[in-house]
Motif scaffolding. Structure first.
Motif, PDB file in Angstrom:
ATOM      1  N   HIS A  26      -7.102  11.622   4.924  1.00  0.00           N
ATOM      2  CA  HIS A  26      -6.050  10.978   4.128  1.00  0.00           C
ATOM      3  C   HIS A  26      -5.284   9.977   5.002  1.00  0.00           C
ATOM      4  O   HIS A  26      -4.107  10.196   5.317  1.00  0.00           O
ATOM      5  N   TRP A  82      -3.840   7.243   4.490  1.00  0.00           N
ATOM      6  CA  TRP A  82      -2.610   6.719   3.901  1.00  0.00           C
ATOM      7  C   TRP A  82      -1.395   7.551   4.325  1.00  0.00           C
ATOM      8  O   TRP A  82      -0.264   7.043   4.379  1.00  0.00           O
ATOM      9  N   ASP A 108       1.231   6.545   6.954  1.00  0.00           N
ATOM     10  CA  ASP A 108       2.294   5.607   6.627  1.00  0.00           C
ATOM     11  C   ASP A 108       3.405   6.233   5.806  1.00  0.00           C
ATOM     12  O   ASP A 108       4.325   5.531   5.372  1.00  0.00           O
ATOM     13  N   GLY A 116      -6.815   6.551  -0.412  1.00  0.00           N
ATOM     14  CA  GLY A 116      -5.392   6.749  -0.597  1.00  0.00           C
ATOM     15  C   GLY A 116      -4.860   5.596  -1.392  1.00  0.00           C
ATOM     16  O   GLY A 116      -5.603   4.921  -2.106  1.00  0.00           O
ATOM     17  N   ASN A 118      -5.052   1.356   2.005  1.00  0.00           N
ATOM     18  CA  ASN A 118      -5.097   2.350   3.068  1.00  0.00           C
ATOM     19  C   ASN A 118      -6.455   3.009   3.209  1.00  0.00           C
ATOM     20  O   ASN A 118      -6.728   3.652   4.212  1.00  0.00           O
TER      21      ASN A 118
END
Length: 216
Positions: free
Chosen positions: A53, A55, A58, A139, A143
């Protein structure tokens, strides 16, 4: 966006999503298992989570973890330090150190694979799982690791050593050129677990020295 009527905004949504993907923390110490083996496992599973994952790297950090699953991960790591000389103040700091290392290393791993693809065949089962994660990770838009970035047919990039020979000289970069001259930087990028494992081992070495420091 209508979804945001139920929360304060995108940051809160990402934090809830992050807590959701952390639903399966690693197990705590087995009988007789040392703190180092437990933290190695904790860090490896934490890294795998972010590889699956990307993403989540961030997701905003505005304070200490408060989500129920994030706290379960923290608790699993803290349990490894039970019975050591680490004080109640030091134990969370140890986990913060590991958290920061894993997140930083995984961010680099994701960015390199986005740029160059998976590189050579993985050298271990852990690497194989990581390669699969890189190819399938998804994601929020922007991303996910692009499919074209992990194509097996892509031409591998030149080695770092071959590029450095074209860019630098011994007079201005003597220490770096000494390493380049050995050929140790001439292997094609393979993005296996070598650098991650080296860094994690050195961090755990430092924690071990700290835990065995002389009493004040």
């Amino acid at each position: 966006m209508s979804l945001y009527r139920y929360m304060t905004g995108k940051d809160e949504l990402l934090m809830l999503m992050l807590d959701a993907v952390m639903a399966s923390p690693p197990p705590g110490p087995a009988p007789g298992e040392g703190w180092r083996a437990v933290l190695e496992r904790w860090a490896g599973e934490y890294r795998s989570l972010y590889q699956r994952h990307p993403w989540a790297l961030d997701a905003p950090i505005s304070g200490p973890p408060l989500g129920p699953n994030q706290l379960r991960w923290l608790d699993a790591g803290l349990a490894a330090l039970a019975g050591t000389r680490a004080t109640p103040e030091e134990k969370p700091s140890v986990m913060l150190l590991l958290d920061g290392y894993v997140r930083a290393e995984t961010r680099l791993w994701v960015q390199l694979r986005r740029a160059y693809g998976p590189g050579a065949a993985p050298a271990s089962a852990t690497s194989a799982a990581a390669a699969e994660a890189a190819a399938s990770a998804a994601g929020p838009a922007g991303n996910a690791v692009p499919a074209e970035a992990v194509s097996a047919d892509a031409e591998p990039p030149p080695s770092w050593g071959s590029l450095l020979r074209q860019l630098i000289d011994r007079e201005r970069y003597p220490a770096l050129m000494e390493i380049v001259a050995t050929g140790s930087l001439d292997s094609p990028p393979d993005y296996d677990d070598t650098d991650y494992e080296f860094g994690l081992a050195r961090i755990l070495d430092g924690i071990e020295v700290f835990l065995h420091r002389p009493a004040r």
